[in-house]
Design a protein around this motif. Structure first.
Motif, short mmCIF file in Angstrom:
data_model
loop_
_atom_site.label_atom_id
_atom_site.label_comp_id
_atom_site.label_asym_id
_atom_site.label_seq_id
_atom_site.Cartn_x
_atom_site.Cartn_y
_atom_site.Cartn_z
N SER B 300 0.84 -1.19 0.00
CA SER B 300 0.00 0.00 0.00
C SER B 300 0.87 1.24 0.00
O SER B 300 2.08 1.17 0.17
CB SER B 300 -0.90 0.01 1.23
OG SER B 300 -0.12 0.26 2.38
N GLY B 301 0.24 2.36 -0.19
CA GLY B 301 0.95 3.63 -0.18
C GLY B 301 0.01 4.71 0.30
O GLY B 301 -0.33 4.77 1.47
N CYS B 302 -0.49 5.51 -0.64
CA CYS B 302 -1.29 6.67 -0.27
C CYS B 302 -2.67 6.31 0.27
O CYS B 302 -3.30 7.09 0.95
CB CYS B 302 -1.47 7.54 -1.50
SG CYS B 302 -2.41 6.71 -2.80
N ARG B 303 -3.16 5.16 -0.07
CA ARG B 303 -4.49 4.68 0.33
C ARG B 303 -5.60 5.56 -0.21
O ARG B 303 -6.69 5.60 0.35
CB ARG B 303 -4.60 4.56 1.86
CG ARG B 303 -3.45 3.83 2.50
CD ARG B 303 -3.68 3.61 3.96
NE ARG B 303 -4.63 2.54 4.16
CZ ARG B 303 -4.30 1.28 4.38
NH1 ARG B 303 -3.04 0.93 4.45
NH2 ARG B 303 -5.22 0.36 4.53
N MET B 304 -5.33 6.29 -1.24
CA MET B 304 -6.40 7.12 -1.80
C MET B 304 -6.38 7.14 -3.33
O MET B 304 -6.93 8.02 -3.96
CB MET B 304 -6.31 8.54 -1.24
CG MET B 304 -4.97 9.19 -1.47
SD MET B 304 -4.82 10.79 -0.67
CE MET B 304 -6.10 11.69 -1.50
N GLY B 305 -5.74 6.14 -3.92
CA GLY B 305 -5.85 6.00 -5.36
C GLY B 305 -4.91 6.82 -6.20
O GLY B 305 -5.08 6.91 -7.41
N ILE B 306 -3.88 7.42 -5.58
CA ILE B 306 -3.03 8.27 -6.42
C ILE B 306 -1.64 7.71 -6.67
O ILE B 306 -0.98 8.12 -7.61
CB ILE B 306 -2.89 9.70 -5.84
CG1 ILE B 306 -2.30 9.65 -4.44
CG2 ILE B 306 -4.20 10.43 -5.88
CD1 ILE B 306 -1.84 11.01 -3.96
N CYS B 307 -1.16 6.78 -5.84
CA CYS B 307 0.26 6.42 -5.98
C CYS B 307 0.49 5.13 -6.73
O CYS B 307 1.61 4.83 -7.13
CB CYS B 307 0.91 6.34 -4.61
SG CYS B 307 0.50 4.84 -3.69
N GLY B 309 0.69 2.30 -5.62
CA GLY B 309 1.58 1.45 -4.84
C GLY B 309 0.88 0.18 -4.36
O GLY B 309 1.49 -0.65 -3.71
N CYS B 310 -0.41 0.05 -4.65
CA CYS B 310 -1.17 -1.07 -4.08
C CYS B 310 -1.64 -2.01 -5.17
O CYS B 310 -2.48 -2.85 -4.93
CB CYS B 310 -2.37 -0.52 -3.32
SG CYS B 310 -3.49 0.40 -4.37
N CYS B 339 -6.80 -0.10 -3.02
CA CYS B 339 -7.26 0.90 -2.05
C CYS B 339 -8.51 1.63 -2.51
O CYS B 339 -9.17 2.29 -1.71
CB CYS B 339 -6.14 1.90 -1.75
SG CYS B 339 -5.77 3.00 -3.10
S1 FES Z 1 -2.32 2.88 -2.02
FE1 FES Z 1 -1.86 4.49 -3.37
S2 FES Z 1 -3.05 3.99 -5.10
FE2 FES Z 1 -3.65 2.50 -3.67
#
Ligand code: FES
Lengths: 372, 351
Positions: B300-307, B309-310, B339
């Motif tokens: 995971s990363g930003c947890r809001m759909g921008i990075c 990373g998930c 995320c």
């Molecule tokens: S955690 Fe960043 S896009 Fe899903």
């Protein structure tokens, strides 16, 4: 926050409404994303590859000055395209929707000494999530500079115009060090951390490959043009570094851009997050060539609002975003490249010195200063 | 040094020249069908067959290893900029002189890829290919009597067989709504005229669905025939039952086209196949949270759909993008942002 909060006049409901309006802009582009966009990125990638091939070909004869000039110019442009319009944007996942494994954020590698994987973490995740939050967003001065009054001054900052210049020349190395969080990780205990070591090794490998290619293999292939080719690739890297450093400085450093305190983002709503991106970014105005060569980071504000929309769409999105800025009476920080670069540099110089005596202070900040 | 090691050294050197890209990234610009490239094909022609079916002529890349009559090939086609993979039976004979292969595609309602192939592709376009595969093929030893039992586009793999090998005694029973819906109709009738085939057409729009019991009357010696059947599940189920009731199931070979029917719902059972955990999820909780809750290690990363990373492979089922409501169905190579995606029915996440 700077002394006067430029978003003070907005109510909580207005901020959420703003968020919904921005979501609608995003949805519209997504619904309409398709063949033309895919064709665009394919065309850019193929043009970049051809330009690089031709330029390197010309440099085989760089012993002749016109060939040197032509090849160096071409290679510089190719390298800028690779990093900006192609690499940066693909690594943001802007083209993942195409489901083409060759143009995908999970497989892309760029002409840069920082491995894509590490850069994605520090840039996409840390910088984009915590844009301009002091102490959270390391892009704010890259950990070596003070770019806002609210950052603590230290005598080290006296040299920051020099650090910034050096950073500009070797920007890709600066980024690699920054992705590794070198400053933080170089102390004795952290240095031994196996995870850090693995990452440092990956960077080492990438540097070795890049250096070997640019400064050994290609010059060797040029035979009698060895030295001119070496100089050409060095120049191209320098040009690319200074260019991208300048563009990126324009994104968040010019006057008028806001920074935020850590506690201001606690429990941030979607609308507030959007608002922070709007106030924390700045654009560069110019013609299509400027937008292209900056990888559309000239539309930094739009990019920060919608980091995963295809870059070729930012121009049309910008019109609508700007209208929202006006509607909500917010300042859309933008200007031509030279002006923005100058503004950012002036800030670097100004903040290399401690703050002048405070003029108007919010009580909030008073406390902070006392605490500091 | 052997020539193989020499070649691999030369390749290594070339990789140093092109790093961080690969030599093939540059070669693809000029010669996408060369030997050693990822397998691709160039569409050379599209011939309409019926109102909603067309045959696509493909020149496969040099890496193509050929096919056996009756097999299918997976093709990756860019529709509205998105690469989608589908499997189609190969309808060309294996000994086609010009090295081209054909697939015959019937446009199904709302079928993104089939409609694209039937109505929109132009000669010159590139598509992605896999090697031919499938075991719906003829045996080594020639059977004396053959029955082909087909319906709709189920005729396509059988056409590949018909064109490939001649048998002494071949009967075909084919179902289609109306005469004009019969793919390859004129070619079939030519074969009948040349006495190479006995054909029964069942026009379901007027005659109704084929009742498998009618086979006794249509093909009295059906039980003695080596049979290849391809068509909708209903027909195949009935055939399998019929053949085994008569104790001749080993003579029946079936091929099922599985149009993945995903019913997008709201929430569902989520399987984390790499960890072997299964939990129930509602339609509003991000799969990232669902996984973490279940103790699965989720990137995971930003947890809001921008990075991005998930992102994680979606192996089966469907998910809904919580921001846009858009449904994504599982297909090989499909990655989702956990995320901002929630279960839209049962699904399988590779974690
Ligand atoms: S955690 Fe960043 S896009 Fe899903």
């Amino acid at each position: 926050m700077t002394a006067i909060d430029p978003t003070d006049h907005l109510t909580a409901e207005q901020i959420e409404e703003l968020g919904r309006e921005l979501d609608a802009i995003r949805d519209e582009v997504i619904a309409d994303r398709g063949e033309k966009d895919a064709a665009y990125i394919r065309k850019v990638i193929s043009a970049q590859r051809k330009l690089e091939l031709v330029s390197r070909g010309v440099l085989l004869f760089s012993i002749f000055p016109p060939a040197w000039l032509l090849g160096t110019a071409g290679l510089s442009v190719a390298k800028i395209m690779d990093n900006m319009e192609i690499g940066h944007n693909i690594l943001h996942g802007q083209w993942d929707w195409m489901r083409d494994p060759k143009i995908h954020s999970t497989t892309w590698e760029w002409d840069h000494v920082s491995p894509a994987e590490q850069w994605k973490h520090s840039h996409n995740e840390l910088h984009h999530t915590y844009t301009n939050v002091i102490g959270k967003d390391n892009d704010l001065g890259y950990g070596i500079m003070r770019v806002d009054e609210d950052q603590k001054w230290h005598p080290f900052h006296l040299g920051q115009p020099l650090w910034n210049f050096i950073n500009a020349c070797f920007f890709e190395y600066g980024i690699a060090a920054y992705d590794l969080e070198l400053g933080k990780n170089l102390n004795k205990r952290r240095r031994k951390n196996p995870e850090f070591r693995a990452r440092a090794k990956a960077v080492g490998r990438k540097i070795r490959k890049q250096v070997l290619k640019d400064y050994v293999i290609h010059p060797l292939l040029s035979g009698p043009s060895f030295l001119p080719t070496l100089a050409a690739t060095f120049t191209a890297n320098l040009v690319r570094n200074i260019w991208s450093h300048s563009v990126i400085m324009c994104g968040h450093f010019p006057e008028g851009v806001q920074v935020f305190e850590r506690r201001s983002i606690k429990g941030e709503t979607r609308g507030q997050w959007y608002l922070r991106q709007m106030m924390g970014s700045a654009n560069i105005s110019g013609n299509r060539a400027v937008h292209f060569m900056t990888g559309n980071l000239s539309h930094q504000i739009e990019h920060h609002l919608f980091p995963d929309l295809p870059s070729n769409r930012y121009a049309e999105v910008a019109v609508k975003v700007r209208a929202l800025f006006e509607k909500y009476e917010l300042e859309y920080v933008t200007g031509p490249l030279p002006k923005q670069v100058f503004s950012a540099w002036r800030k670097v110089f100004r903040l290399s010195l401690p703050n002048k005596k405070p003029e108007v202070r919010t009580p909030d900040r008073e406390q902070e200063l006392v605490a500091a | 040094m052997t020539s193989a090691t020499l070649r691999s050294r030369a390749w290594k050197l070339l990789e140093m020249v092109t790093t961080p890209l690969l030599p093939s990234d540059y070669l693809d610009l000029v010669s996408p069908l060369r030997a050693g490239a990822d397998l691709r094909g160039r569409i050379e022609a599209v011939h309409p067959e019926t109102g909603d079916a067309a045959t696509v002529v493909i020149r496969p890349g040099r890496g193509w290893r050929g096919h056996t009559a009756g097999q299918y090939v997976r093709v990756g086609v860019d529709v509205d900029g998105v690469r989608l993979w589908r499997a189609y039976s190969i309808t060309s004979p294996t000994n086609r002189q010009d090295g081209r292969v054909t697939i015959t595609v019937k446009a199904i309602p709302d079928g993104k890829v089939s409609n694209h192939l039937v109505r929109r592709v132009k000669p010159g376009m590139l598509i992605q290919l896999d090697q031919a595969t499938g075991d719906f093929v003829l045996p080594q030893a020639k059977p004396a009597k053959v029955l082909y039992l087909t319906a709709g586009s189920g005729i396509t793999p059988v056409m590949g067989m018909l064109r490939d090998i001649e048998f002494d005694d071949v009967v075909m029973v084919h179902c289609a709504p109306q005469p004009q819906d019969v793919i390859f109709r004129s070619e079939l009738h030519d074969l009948v005229a040349a006495e190479k085939l006995r054909l029964t057409e069942v026009h379901t729009a007027t005659d109704g669905m084929l009742d498998i019991a009618r086979l006794d009357e249509l093909v009295p010696d059906w039980a003695e025939r080596e049979t290849w059947a391809c068509g909708p599940a209903g027909l195949l189920d009935a055939a399998e039952k019929h053949w085994s009731e008569h104790g001749v199931q080993e003579r029946l070979h079936t091929e099922r086209f599985r149009p993945s029917i995903v019913v997008a719902g709201d929430g569902g059972e989520v399987t984390f196949s790499a960890t072997g955990k299964t939990v129930d999820a509602d339609g509003a909780t991000p799969l990232l949270d669902v996984g973490e809750e279940a103790g699965v290690l989720m990137p995971s990363g930003c947890r809001m759909g921008i990075c991005f990373g998930c992102i994680t492979p979606l192996k089966a089922g469907a998910v809904r993008d919580l921001r846009t409501g858009e449904i994504t169905e599982a297909e090989p190579g499909v990655l989702i942002q956990t995320c901002v995606s929630a279960a839209a029915g049962p699904c399988d996440i590779e974690r």
